[in-house]
Design a protein around this motif. Structure first.
Motif: not given
Ligand code: MYR
Length: 280
Positions: A135-154
Motif C-alpha cells: 500500500q506504500t507504492g513499493k515495487s514487488p522486488e523491494s517487498i520481496i527483499e524485505r521478506l527475505d530480511r525478515i526470514k533471517q530472524s523468523m
C-alpha cells in the motif's frame, strides 16, 4: 503499479486483518473419505476438530488445484498488475509450486510466488508485512527483499502431543531410527531447509514448552522488538498461558494468539502448541 497480496489458507490470519488489507486466499482442503472440504470455506476450525473425533478414518489434506489457482489469478488480473503470493513451505506442500505453474499460464498479471519455508502465523507475518508495503507504492522486488530480511530472524518451534500424525502424513524428517524413538516422547520440532525435523528430544510436554519459551526469551533479551504468535491446535488455554507468561516479563513486545487450522491440524493433531516470532 497495483500489487495484490495472496496467500493460502494455512496462514490462518485473523479475518479482520484479511478484510482490512484485502488479502486474497486460495484454500487447501481436508479430505474425510470421499468428502473434501476447503478450509475456511466449507469447514471451520471448530467443526474440523469435532469431525476428527467422530470420524472413523483420519483425514488427509490436499493442495489447491492448478485450475482453482488460475481462476483466482485471472480474477486478480482484472484489477492488479502484479501479485505477491506467499505460501507454506515447499518442503511440506506443492502449493507454492502450483502457484508458480499457474502464474505461467495466466496473462496480464506478474506473479511472484514466495516460499515462507514454514507455515501458519509465521507465513501470516510475511503476508501482513507484504500487504502493508504494497500500500506504500513499493515495487514487488523491494517487498520481496524485505521478506527475505525478515526470514533471517523468523523462528518457529512447535510440539505435537502425538507425532504419529506427522509421521503418517510423511511430513516428519530426520534419520528414521531417531524418528522411531521420538514417537514416545515430546520433541520440539522446527523447520530446516523447508522441512520439519526434530530440534531436540524432550520427554514431557511441560519441558518442551519451557524449552520453546526459553528460546523465545533468549531472543527477547537481545533487546529487539519482537512480533510473536503463540499457536495452538484446539487448546487455546495452553497458548493463552504462554502468552500471559511472556507478556508479564516482556510487556512491550507485540504478541498474539493464533491457531493450527484444519490442514495443519491434520498433520499435527489436537493439542499441538508452538510459537513463531521475528524481529520487527
Ligand atoms: C498439503 O496437503 O499440501 C498440505 C500439507 C501440510 C503439511 C503440514 C505439516 C505440519 C506443519 C507444521 C507447521 C508449524 C508452523 C509453526
Amino acid at each position: 503499479m497495483k500489487i495484490a497480496v495472496m496467500t493460502d489458507s494455512t496462514s490462518y490470519i485473523p479475518e479482520k486483518l484479511i478484510e482490512h488489507y484485502q488479502i486474497h486466499i486460495v484454500p487447501l482442503s481436508v479430505v474425510f473419505g470421499d468428502e473434501s472440504y476447503r478450509e475456511g470455506m466449507d469447514i471451520t476450525t471448530d467443526e474440523f476438530y469435532q469431525k476428527v473425533k467422530e470420524a472413523k478414518e483420519l483425514p488427509k489434506t490436499s493442495q489447491p488445484s492448478i485450475g482453482m489457482i488460475t481462476e483466482k489469478l485471472t480474477e486478480l488480473a482484472e484489477d492488479y498488475d502484479a501479485v505477491i503470493s506467499i505460501h507454506l513451505s515447499s518442503g511440506i506442500s506443492g502449493t507454492c509450486q502450483a502457484v508458480a505453474s499457474a502464474g505461467e499460464m495466466v496473462d496480464g498479471i506478474e506473479v511472484y510466488p514466495y516460499d515462507s519455508e514454514l507455515s501458519c502465523m509465521g507465513q501470516g507475518f510475511y503476508v501482513l508485512e507484504a500487504a502493508e508495503l504494497s500500500q506504500t507504492g513499493k515495487s514487488p522486488e523491494s517487498i520481496i527483499e524485505r521478506l527475505d530480511r525478515i526470514k533471517q530472524s523468523m523462528r518457529a518451534y512447535f510440539m505435537a502431543d502425538d507425532l504419529n500424525h506427522l509421521q503418517r502424513g510423511g511430513r516428519l524428517n530426520g534419520a528414521q531410527a531417531i524418528v522411531g524413538s521420538l514417537l514416545q516422547v515430546k520433541p520440539v520440532l522446527h523447520f530446516v531447509d523447508k522441512q520439519i525435523v526434530p530440534f531436540e528430544k524432550i520427554r514431557t510436554r511441560k519441558k518442551a514448552l519451557n524449552r520453546i519459551m526459553g528460546m523465545l526469551e533468549a531472543d527477547a533479551n537481545q533487546g529487539k522488538a519482537l512480533k510473536v504468535a503463540f499457536i495452538h491446535a484446539n487448546n487455546e488455554l495452553a497458548a493463552i498461558e504462554l502468552k500471559d507468561q511472556f507478556d508479564a516479563d516482556y510487556p512491550n513486545m507485540d504478541t498474539m494468539i493464533s491457531y493450527f487450522g484444519p490442514v495443519i491440524g491434520t498433520h499435527l493433531g489436537e493439542g499441538a502448541v508452538g510459537a513463531v516470532w521475528y524481529a520487527k
